[in-house]
Every structure is written in structure tokens, then in C-alpha cells.
Design a protein around this motif. Structure first.
Motif, mmCIF file in Angstrom:
data_model
loop_
_atom_site.group_PDB
_atom_site.id
_atom_site.type_symbol
_atom_site.label_atom_id
_atom_site.label_comp_id
_atom_site.label_asym_id
_atom_site.label_seq_id
_atom_site.Cartn_x
_atom_site.Cartn_y
_atom_site.Cartn_z
ATOM 1 N N GLY A 1 0.775 -1.239 0.000
ATOM 2 C CA GLY A 1 0.000 0.000 0.000
ATOM 3 C C GLY A 1 0.802 1.283 0.000
ATOM 4 O O GLY A 1 0.262 2.364 0.268
ATOM 5 N N TYR A 2 2.101 1.231 -0.302
ATOM 6 C CA TYR A 2 2.903 2.447 -0.344
ATOM 7 C C TYR A 2 2.565 3.267 -1.589
ATOM 8 O O TYR A 2 2.167 2.733 -2.623
ATOM 9 N N SER A 3 2.757 4.573 -1.508
ATOM 10 C CA SER A 3 2.535 5.460 -2.651
ATOM 11 C C SER A 3 3.760 5.465 -3.560
ATOM 12 O O SER A 3 4.849 5.026 -3.167
ATOM 13 N N LEU A 4 3.582 6.013 -4.778
ATOM 14 C CA LEU A 4 4.710 6.109 -5.708
ATOM 15 C C LEU A 4 5.824 6.980 -5.123
ATOM 16 O O LEU A 4 7.010 6.686 -5.300
ATOM 17 N N GLN A 5 5.445 8.035 -4.442
ATOM 18 C CA GLN A 5 6.451 8.921 -3.847
ATOM 19 C C GLN A 5 7.276 8.177 -2.804
ATOM 20 O O GLN A 5 8.504 8.294 -2.755
ATOM 21 N N GLU A 6 6.613 7.374 -1.980
ATOM 22 C CA GLU A 6 7.325 6.618 -0.945
ATOM 23 C C GLU A 6 8.199 5.528 -1.574
ATOM 24 O O GLU A 6 9.345 5.314 -1.143
ATOM 25 N N ILE A 7 7.656 4.835 -2.563
ATOM 26 C CA ILE A 7 8.421 3.770 -3.234
ATOM 27 C C ILE A 7 9.688 4.342 -3.844
ATOM 28 O O ILE A 7 10.787 3.778 -3.709
ATOM 29 N N LYS A 8 9.543 5.481 -4.538
ATOM 30 C CA LYS A 8 10.703 6.112 -5.176
ATOM 31 C C LYS A 8 11.728 6.524 -4.132
ATOM 32 O O LYS A 8 12.949 6.306 -4.294
ATOM 33 N N ALA A 9 11.280 7.103 -3.009
ATOM 34 C CA ALA A 9 12.207 7.552 -1.976
ATOM 35 C C ALA A 9 12.936 6.371 -1.330
ATOM 36 O O ALA A 9 14.151 6.423 -1.088
ATOM 37 N N ILE A 10 12.206 5.299 -1.055
ATOM 38 C CA ILE A 10 12.817 4.114 -0.431
ATOM 39 C C ILE A 10 13.856 3.488 -1.344
ATOM 40 O O ILE A 10 14.977 3.162 -0.916
ATOM 41 N N LEU A 11 13.520 3.342 -2.628
ATOM 42 C CA LEU A 11 14.451 2.702 -3.565
ATOM 43 C C LEU A 11 15.625 3.618 -3.897
ATOM 44 O O LEU A 11 16.743 3.140 -4.136
ATOM 45 N N ASP A 12 15.412 4.926 -3.936
ATOM 46 C CA ASP A 12 16.535 5.850 -4.150
ATOM 47 C C ASP A 12 17.536 5.738 -3.007
ATOM 48 O O ASP A 12 18.752 5.730 -3.225
ATOM 49 N N GLN A 13 17.019 5.659 -1.775
ATOM 50 C CA GLN A 13 17.907 5.542 -0.613
ATOM 51 C C GLN A 13 18.660 4.220 -0.657
ATOM 52 O O GLN A 13 19.870 4.173 -0.376
ATOM 53 N N TRP A 14 17.955 3.132 -1.004
ATOM 54 C CA TRP A 14 18.618 1.823 -1.121
ATOM 55 C C TRP A 14 19.669 1.836 -2.224
ATOM 56 O O TRP A 14 20.787 1.358 -2.054
ATOM 57 N N ASN A 15 19.329 2.426 -3.356
ATOM 58 C CA ASN A 15 20.217 2.396 -4.521
ATOM 59 C C ASN A 15 21.488 3.211 -4.288
ATOM 60 O O ASN A 15 22.548 2.892 -4.837
ATOM 61 N N ALA A 16 21.391 4.244 -3.472
ATOM 62 C CA ALA A 16 22.548 5.118 -3.253
ATOM 63 C C ALA A 16 23.724 4.370 -2.639
ATOM 64 O O ALA A 16 24.884 4.754 -2.833
ATOM 65 N N ASP A 17 23.464 3.301 -1.914
ATOM 66 C CA ASP A 17 24.534 2.550 -1.246
ATOM 67 C C ASP A 17 24.992 1.329 -2.021
ATOM 68 O O ASP A 17 25.827 0.563 -1.545
ATOM 69 N N ASN A 18 24.437 1.119 -3.226
ATOM 70 C CA ASN A 18 24.919 0.023 -4.065
ATOM 71 C C ASN A 18 26.258 0.392 -4.684
ATOM 72 O O ASN A 18 26.617 1.573 -4.778
ATOM 73 N N HIS A 19 27.001 -0.580 -5.145
ATOM 74 C CA HIS A 19 28.366 -0.345 -5.650
ATOM 75 C C HIS A 19 28.556 -0.955 -7.036
ATOM 76 O O HIS A 19 28.846 -2.131 -7.151
ATOM 77 N N PRO A 20 28.382 -0.184 -8.113
ATOM 78 C CA PRO A 20 27.871 1.191 -8.141
ATOM 79 C C PRO A 20 26.358 1.188 -8.133
ATOM 80 O O PRO A 20 25.745 0.148 -8.341
ATOM 81 N N PRO A 21 25.725 2.353 -7.914
ATOM 82 C CA PRO A 21 24.261 2.389 -7.965
ATOM 83 C C PRO A 21 23.762 2.215 -9.388
ATOM 84 O O PRO A 21 24.493 2.453 -10.355
ATOM 85 N N LEU A 22 22.519 1.772 -9.505
ATOM 86 C CA LEU A 22 21.868 1.747 -10.805
ATOM 87 C C LEU A 22 21.721 3.180 -11.309
ATOM 88 O O LEU A 22 21.575 4.119 -10.518
ATOM 89 N N LEU A 23 21.734 3.355 -12.639
ATOM 90 C CA LEU A 23 21.465 4.673 -13.196
ATOM 91 C C LEU A 23 20.051 5.097 -12.808
ATOM 92 O O LEU A 23 19.140 4.261 -12.753
ATOM 93 N N PRO A 24 19.834 6.373 -12.514
ATOM 94 C CA PRO A 24 18.485 6.824 -12.134
ATOM 95 C C PRO A 24 17.420 6.428 -13.160
ATOM 96 O O PRO A 24 16.323 6.009 -12.786
#
Length: 632
Positions: free
Chosen positions: A248-271
Motif C-alpha cells: 500500500g505504499y505510494s509512488l512517492q514513498e516507493i521512489k524515496a525508499i528505492l533511491d535511498q537503497w540504490n545510493a549505497d549500491n556499488h555502483p548504484p543503478l542509473l536513475p
């Protein structure tokens, strides 16, 4: 000009491999005027480039079935030097890397599924995969990127010639050729995500699109841990997006959660790559569930918050154990019955299934929740039918009226799509029978119903368990029994990954010694372990013979009371040695037992059956002694 190439041999080889083929134009002839005027708007140069890749015939009919040999012969006689195309979506899917950059990306990607069958083209390569009926891939063409040629598409076949003179040629690993097309690997949703990521990385704006796979195909939750390149970042992003949508998360929340997760990947996925994955999962979810929506911004009134309950609420809600078989099997639980091959564990599972379906006692143990039973068999279907016939013959029940259903083939529970098919089939029978949910589901054996994965791998064993829990046990709050084999080195435990044992509510070992079978509880999560139960194999003559007139037989299990047997042996030894003296009550019990045995043998003899097969259950002896006033 040199002698024109004869493509007849090539097309017949492809035809023998079972592929669907259509004739294309040829670079060695002038394009027809209708093609120049109609398809190319009067541009002869464009027509010269496009004609060698354009179908000569209406080819829609050949997307679902291959042309006949007569049609192939007619075409080869009419156009012996022409180019040919392989229709995709029918048996094969082709990834078309139309640049050296795209080829390098695919060949160097650690996440992409490797294929041993490729074709070198004018500007890149074609990568061949087997079509998967459970994961439909449609044709997707993107200029100057990586195309996926699936349903509704085709690729130029090897042996054909490009307009620039390049001949399409096979590039294969030594162990496989085109005749082994059925042994090719399949593209996975993760492969599609990787390809889409490459295509999205060439765009400046946020990429949108439908990758063609559903979030439901990622049922095993990703734990949110960060990943490096080659560790399935696209797959993890798709998994997390699908889970957040269902929660039940919104698109805004999903995007924020995945952006935060992706930032710590090595390397991150392209936006753009991450956005494409999120958009694809969202769009697929809405296509599959048109009656639902996904909020753009958070709505705290819709998504429930994490909450705690006071201990008094839990105490008030406490309930007694909901038994299926009193003291032995509990409803809404996952259990395992394991033993060596040929030890009789399937006999025990069949015996239990028949008792639950008919509501009869299981060897003195009350069946508290009789109901429908679904038996997912992986092997020995002919032997299974004979065992069922023997059971009803000995126990006096007509299984034709019992709610007992046996699968026609094995399942693959590590594959979500296949597991859903099993669940849907059960659901269909439930609807047809008035909504009666199952009491028992048997999976016999784990190995036959596991799928293509490795049962020693934690990830794949967790997939197996999660699919069974979500689609069977939790859905119906029923008892699920898995029949399994012992470990190779340790016969006292079930083989496979330890995640299996950790997920079980109960575990039983089946051991055979001569004609005796013993079931021993190895684990009971919420109750005392029951005492071991012993059984004997009783041979049963079936009412038919084979073509040579030989009487057919099967077996059933009969309860064997070791304590009672030991007492009888002691009594017999005491009579001989004068060391044991019986009391009046014991003498009456022995006399009652002898009377019951005689009556059972007389009954068998009157029915034309072997009287030596007579047996008396302990509950029958107990009732007779109570009726005779021998005991209370």
C-alpha cells in the motif's frame, strides 16, 4: 557477380529443428515496385536496404505454428537464393544486439543468462533463447539499442545475406547446435530488466515502459541489503517495488525508499534504469489489477501503521491446538515425513490421506477435521492407483465418493508461476464442490515437486517453502505434509538445506525393518512428541490379473502394537516354562482375543480370501472386553 548462394540447405536444417520459417526478400534482386512505392514511399535506396529483411508472404499464420513441408518446398523452389527469417515467440526468443556496444554489454554482464547459441550479424549479434510458455515475451524493438524479438516478431536467419553483403553466420559453443533448441536456457524477468536498463541509459529523460513481467514473480522478499554490480540489482529493485506496492505504499514513498537503497549500491543503478524498473512494475500491477489504484503521494489513512498488542489480548485470544489427527498432526502447519527409498513413507502418506478423506480413525487416533485431500504425486501413478484400491478393499470404504484428489503430474514449487497453477487448480475444485477447503495437502515427494533448482541451496529452498506457505498452508489453514528422502550421509535426518527443518512445525522419520514400518516424531513445535507408531505391510490381492493371468497384489499398512505383541510372546513363553501365571482378567482378555481372531478368519474364508491375513486392532479388542465386562 559470383554465383548466387543457395539457401535451400540452410532453411531445411532450420525446419528440421522445428522452427517456424518465412521467406524474405533477397539482396541479389531488385525490390519489387509495389515495395518501393508502398513500403518505402518511392525511395529506391531505402527499398534496397529494407527488401532483404522484408517478408514475401503474409506471415501472421506462422506465429503460432510452423509452415508445412509442402509450403517450404514450394518457397524454396520459387526462391532458391532468397533470405529467410525465423519467427520468434514460437519455440525461441532472440535478443538482438545491434551494435558492438550492445554486444559488449550483454557478453560482459554477470547478471544476464548466458546462451550457447548466437548468430553474428552485420552490426552485432543475435542471442538465441528458448521460449518459456509461463513467461510470455512480446516483440519489443528499440532503434539503436537492444531489441527483444518475441511474440509477433522475427529475425533474419543464418545463411541469409545483409544488404551490405555480410552473411549471417552461427556462433555456437561446441556442445550445442540448432537441433538442440529445446535445451537452450530461457530469458528471465531479471534479464529483461537488465536489457531495459541498457536501453534506458541512453535517454536523458525519465524512462517509462513495461518490461513485461509481474511483481508477483518476485515473491521471495529481498532483505534490503545493498548489492554490487553483478549481484542482481535490477532483480532486487523489482522485488522491492512489487512488495511495496502490495503493502500500500505510494509512488512517492516507493521512489524515496528505492533511491535511498540504490545510493549505497556499488555502483548504484542509473536513475533512469531504476525509474524504468519502478514504472514497469507499477504499470504491470495496474494491468493485472485494473480495479485497484496506486496513490501518488502517501495517505496515512490507507496504509496501516506498524502496531503492538498488549499481552492480555494475546492471552485472551489463546486457543487449544486445532488437531487434524489427535496428538499427531496439527491443522495450519507444515510437516515432513522422511525416510530411505522404498521404506514405505508413501504408503503411510496414502493411508493418512484416505483416513482424512473418509473421516475414519487413523489406527486408533481420531481424525478431528475430516475433509478434502489433495495429493500432489510426483511419480508412480500406476502404483498409486493400486495402493488406493487395496486400501478401500481392506478398510471397507468406497473412495469413489471420498473428496480425495490426485494430481495428474508433478509440480515445480520453486517456480512461482507453476506454484500458482497448482493453487488455482485446487481453488477451481473448491468452487466446483461448494467451497469446501482442504484439510490435508500431500506433496510426494519433495524432489519430484521441487523444480529445476538445487534443494541444498538456501535461496531455492526458501522459495519452495514460501510458495507452499503462501499458496497452500496459509491460504487454507490446512495441514501440509511433504514426503522426502533421508540425507545421503546421515539417515537420521532429511536431506537438503537446513532452512527446510527450520520451517517445519513437525517432522517424522519413517524406518523399515523387514516387514515392519515405524513412524517416529523428530520434532513437534507446540505439543509433546507422540510415541512411535509401528505398522506391518499386509499383502492384498486385487480383483484383476495381468495379461498372463497372474494375480495382481498391492499392500496396506496395519497397526502393530509392540507392547501387546510382547505380552503375547511372554504369555506363550510362560506357558511353556511355567514361569508366568495369568490372572483371571488376563485369561479373559486372551480368550476374547482368540475369539475375535477366529471370527475374523471365518469371515475372510467365507469371502474367499486368505484367512491367515486376519488381524484385530487394539481398539476392537478393547471394545469387546468392555462389552464382555472384562474391563472398564
Amino acid at each position: 557477380m559470383d554465383e548466387l548462394p543457395d539457401t535451400t540447405v540452410d532453411v531445411w536444417q532450420l525446419n528440421e529443428a522445428g522452427l517456424s520459417l518465412i521467406p524474405l526478400g533477397s539482396p541479389f534482386e531488385l525490390p519489387p515496385q509495389w515495395f518501393i512505392d508502398g513500403r518505402c514511399s518511392g525511395d529506391p535506396d531505402k527499398a534496397k536496404t529494407d527488401w532483404p529483411k522484408s517478408p514475401r508472404v503474409r506471415w501472421k499464420d506462422f506465429q503460432q505454428q510452423a509452415p508445412t513441408d509442402e509450403q517450404i518446398e514450394q518457397w524454396t523452389n520459387q526462391w532458391p537464393h532468397t533470405n529467410w527469417a525465423i519467427v520468434t515467440g514460437y519455440k525461441i526468443i532472440v535478443v538482438d544486439a545491434d551494435s558492438q556496444e550492445a554486444v559488449t554489454f550483454i557478453e560482459n554482464s554477470h547478471d544476464m543468462t548466458r546462451t550457447p547459441l548466437r548468430v553474428v550479424t552485420s552490426q552485432g549479434k543475435h542471442f538465441y533463447y528458448r521460449a518459456n510458455p509461463d513467461f510470455v515475451i512480446r516483440n519489443a524493438v528499440k532503434k539503436n539499442k537492444i531489441d527483444v524479438r518475441g511474440e509477433g516478431g522475427y529475425v533474419v536467419a543464418p545463411g541469409s545475406t545483409h544488404s551490405d553483403g555480410t552473411v549471417y553466420q552461427w556462433e555456437t559453443d561446441d556442445y550445442l547446435n540448432i537441433n538442440d533448441v529445446n535445451d537452450l536456457p530461457c530469458l528471465t524477468p531479471n534479464d529483461i530488466a537488465i536489457i531495459n536498463g541498457f536501453n534506458g541509459s541512453h535517454q536523458e529523460q525519465q524512462a517509462l515502459g513495461n518490461l513485461g513481467f509481474s511483481a508477483n514473480q518476485y515473491s521471495l522478499p529481498h532483505d534490503g541489503g545493498n548489492l554490487s554490480e553483478g549481484e542482481g540489482r535490477n532483480n532486487a529493485a523489482a522485488s522491492m517495488a512489487g512488495q511495496l506496492i502490495r503493502q500500500g505504499y505510494s509512488l512517492q514513498e516507493i521512489k524515496a525508499i528505492l533511491d535511498q537503497w540504490n545510493a549505497d549500491n556499488h555502483p548504484p543503478l542509473l536513475p533512469t534504469e531504476l525509474n524504468t524498473t519502478i514504472a514497469s512494475i507499477v504499470r504491470t500491477h495496474l494491468n493485472n489489477h485494473p480495479d485497484t489504484g496506486i496513490a501518488v503521494v502517501p495517505d496515512p489513512d490507507i496504509r496501516p501503521a506498524f502496531a503492538f498488542s498488549h499481552v492480555r489480548e494475546l492471552i485472551q485470544a489463546a486457543k487449544p491446538i486445532n488437531w487434524l489427527v489427535k496428538g499427531f498432526l496439527e491443522m495450519d502447519s507444515l510437516s515432513l515425513m522422511f525416510g530411505e527409498p522404498g521404506c514405505g513413507k508413501s504408503f503411510a502418506a496414502i493411508d493418512l490421506a484416505c483416513c482424512v478423506a473418509t473421516g475414519s480413525e487413523w489406527h486408533g487416533q481420531a481424525v478431528k477435521r475430516p475433509g478434502s485431500v489433495f495429493y500432489i504425486a510426483g511419480e508412480g501413478f500406476n502404483g498409486l492407483s493400486r495402493r488406493l484400491m487395496a486400501w478401500q478393499q481392506v478398510n471397507g470404504y468406497n473412495l469413489r465418493t471420498a473428496p480425495l484428489y490426485v494430481s495428474q503430474c508433478s509440480a515445480s514449487f520453486t517456480d512461482l508461476a507453476n506454484a500458482r497453477i497448482v493453487s488455482d487448480s485446487i481453488e477451481q475444485i473448491i468452487e466446483e464442490t461448494g467451497g469446501v477447503i482442504p484439510s490435508l495437502i500431500v506433496i510426494d515427494t519433495l524432489a519430484r515437486n521441487f523444480g529445476a533448482g538445487d534443494e541444498n541451496a538456501t535461496k531455492e529452498m526458501n522459495l519452495f517453502i514460501n510458495h507452499i506457505d503462501q499458496l497452500l498452508r496459509q491460504k487454507y489453514a490446512c495441514f501440509v505434509l511433504i514426503v522426502h528422502h533421508t540425507g545421503l550421509g546421515n539417515k537420521d535426518r532429511a536431506r537438503g538445506n537446513s532452512a527446510l527443518k527450520g520451517a517445519l512445525d513437525a517432522e517424522y522419520a519413517v524406518v523399515k525393518s523387514d516387514d515392519e514400518l515405524t513412524i517416529t516424531a523428530k520434532k513437534m513445535k507446540d505439543a509433546d512428541e507422540p510415541e512411535p507408531m509401528s505398522f506391518l505391510f499386509e499383502s492384498v490381492k486385487l480383483p484383476f490379473a495381468d495379461e498372463d493371468g497372474e494375480q495382481q497384489v498391492s499392500c496396506v499398512l496395519t497397526y502393530f502394537d509392540k507392547q501387546a505383541a510382547g505380552l503375547v510372546k511372554s504369555i506363550e513363553a510362560g506357558k511353556k516354562q511355567g514361569e508366568i501365571h495369568l490372572g483371571d482378567k488376563q485369561v479373559c482378555i486372551i480368550k476374547t482375543l482368540n475369539r475375535l481372531v477366529k471370527e475374523a478368519r471365518d469371515t475372510l474364508a467365507r469371502d474367499g480370501r486368505d484367512p491367515t491375513g486376519a488381524h484385530i486392532e487394539v481398539r476392537g479388542l478393547r471394545k469387546a472386553c468392555i462389552d464382555a465386562g472384562v474391563m472398564t
